[in-house]
Design an enzyme around this catalytic site. Structure first.
Site, mmCIF file in Angstrom:
data_model
loop_
_atom_site.group_PDB
_atom_site.id
_atom_site.type_symbol
_atom_site.label_atom_id
_atom_site.label_comp_id
_atom_site.label_asym_id
_atom_site.label_seq_id
_atom_site.Cartn_x
_atom_site.Cartn_y
_atom_site.Cartn_z
ATOM 1 N N ASN A 7 0.693 -1.121 0.056
ATOM 2 C CA ASN A 7 0.016 0.031 0.085
ATOM 3 C C ASN A 7 0.943 1.301 0.104
ATOM 4 O OD1 ASN A 7 -1.838 2.082 0.446
ATOM 5 N ND2 ASN A 7 -2.173 1.522 2.615
ATOM 6 N N LYS A 9 -0.060 4.328 -0.311
ATOM 7 C CA LYS A 9 -0.813 5.373 0.442
ATOM 8 C C LYS A 9 -0.614 6.561 -0.917
ATOM 9 C CE LYS A 9 -0.130 3.342 4.831
ATOM 10 N NZ LYS A 9 -0.208 3.645 6.188
ATOM 11 N N HIS A 89 -9.800 1.533 5.108
ATOM 12 C CA HIS A 89 -8.446 1.910 5.845
ATOM 13 C C HIS A 89 -8.497 2.873 6.704
ATOM 14 C CE1 HIS A 89 -4.084 3.146 6.361
ATOM 15 N NE2 HIS A 89 -4.009 1.936 5.948
ATOM 16 N N GLU A 146 -5.680 -4.161 11.151
ATOM 17 C CA GLU A 146 -4.914 -3.218 11.106
ATOM 18 C C GLU A 146 -4.959 -2.426 12.552
ATOM 19 O OE1 GLU A 146 -3.090 -2.556 7.150
ATOM 20 O OE2 GLU A 146 -4.436 -1.096 7.500
ATOM 21 N N SER A 184 2.996 -1.702 10.508
ATOM 22 C CA SER A 184 4.463 -1.692 10.994
ATOM 23 C C SER A 184 5.273 -3.020 10.418
ATOM 24 C CB SER A 184 4.861 -1.257 12.296
ATOM 25 O OG SER A 184 4.502 0.025 12.450
ATOM 26 N N GLY A 204 4.679 1.369 4.948
ATOM 27 C CA GLY A 204 5.890 2.092 4.738
ATOM 28 C C GLY A 204 7.259 0.976 4.123
HETATM 29 P P1 PGA Z 1 2.552 0.402 7.754
HETATM 30 O O1 PGA Z 1 1.096 1.041 7.255
HETATM 31 O O2 PGA Z 1 3.304 -0.853 7.175
HETATM 32 O O3 PGA Z 1 3.471 1.948 7.337
HETATM 33 O O4 PGA Z 1 2.249 0.630 9.194
HETATM 34 C C1 PGA Z 1 0.286 -0.217 7.114
HETATM 35 C C2 PGA Z 1 -1.064 0.385 6.707
HETATM 36 O O5 PGA Z 1 -1.396 1.421 6.911
HETATM 37 O O6 PGA Z 1 -1.446 -0.326 5.647
#
Ligand code: PGA
Length: 222
Positions: A7, A9, A89, A146, A184, A204
């Site tokens: 993702n 984003k 999300h 999540e 994360s 990320g």
């Molecule tokens: P992250 O995001 O891996 O940066 O924590 C995960 C997500 O929001 O789907």
């Protein structure tokens, strides 16, 4: 089958997206479905990638085609080869004030256009969100646990908690529901989460193509 989803984003510009695409090296694994969710304007750059990965949208309009300025509907996503779409999300719920009902409407729009929803959910609203969905809808989607506290923070829940919440999701959505973990995730800890989840939603750590390739490889060998 394990699922690994990138993702992006609202990150990356055109040249960064092109670089990612070129440096993403992953062989075809028969036991992993890899899915990439780029920002909408770049979907077309990935249209011919179906050999390496499937394409997801990060969001969809809760309405069909029509006079809804600014909205991108499910039929339009379908034209770009989109097979999956994230819905609900926590960033959509938080910054765009999406309601459980709006998310349920988005799910129906996706299913009407044969796109598989990936419903993102945190513990506190599993029951409320599930109540608004029919069994047919629930049987046609993936769910990603999540936890808000873990998204983009580097703070991960312990495996016992992930296991407990995934069991709760399956109780509400059906025992056979494909249930992912997101929050994360990195190449260092992805194997652990794959012990208790059917796959990973990676934010990320997906922005770096090499890092994400190694997570997909880890899933293939888990
Ligand atoms: P992250 O995001 O891996 O940066 O924590 C995960 C997500 O929001 O789907």
């Amino acid at each position: 089958m394990k699922y690994v989803i990138a993702n992006f984003k609202s990150n990356k510009n055109l040249s960064e997206i092109r670089n990612w695409r070129q440096s993403f090296e992953v062989q075809e694994y028969s036991n992993v479905t890899t899915i990439v969710a780029p920002p909408l304007p770049y979907l077309s750059l990935f249209k011919d990638e179906s050999r390496r990965f499937l394409l997801a949208a990060q969001d969809v309009s809760p309405f069909p085609m029509g006079s809804y300025t600014g909205a991108v509907n499910a039929a339009q996503l379908k034209d770009f080869g989109v097979t999956h779409a994230l819905v609900g999300h926590s960033e959509r719920r938080r910054y765009f004030h999406e309601s459980h009902q709006e998310i349920a409407n988005k799910i129906q729009q996706l299913l009407d256009n044969e796109i598989i929803p990936i419903l993102c959910i945190d513990e506190e609203y599993i029951a409320a969100q599930s109540k608004l969905l029919s069994d047919t809808q629930k049987n046609s989607m993936l769910v990603a646990y999540e936890p808000l506290s873990a998204i983009g923070t580097g703070v991960r829940p312990d495996l016992g908690t992930v296991q407990r919440i995934i069991a709760q999701i399956k109780k509400h959505f059906g025992e056979d529901t494909i249930t992912l973990y997101g929050g994360s995730v990195t190449e260092q800890d992805c194997r652990e989460f794959l012990i208790v989840a059917d796959g990973l939603l990676v934010g990320g750590a997906s922005l770096d193509a090499a890092h994400f390739s190694r997570i997909v490889a880890a899933a293939a060998n888990s």
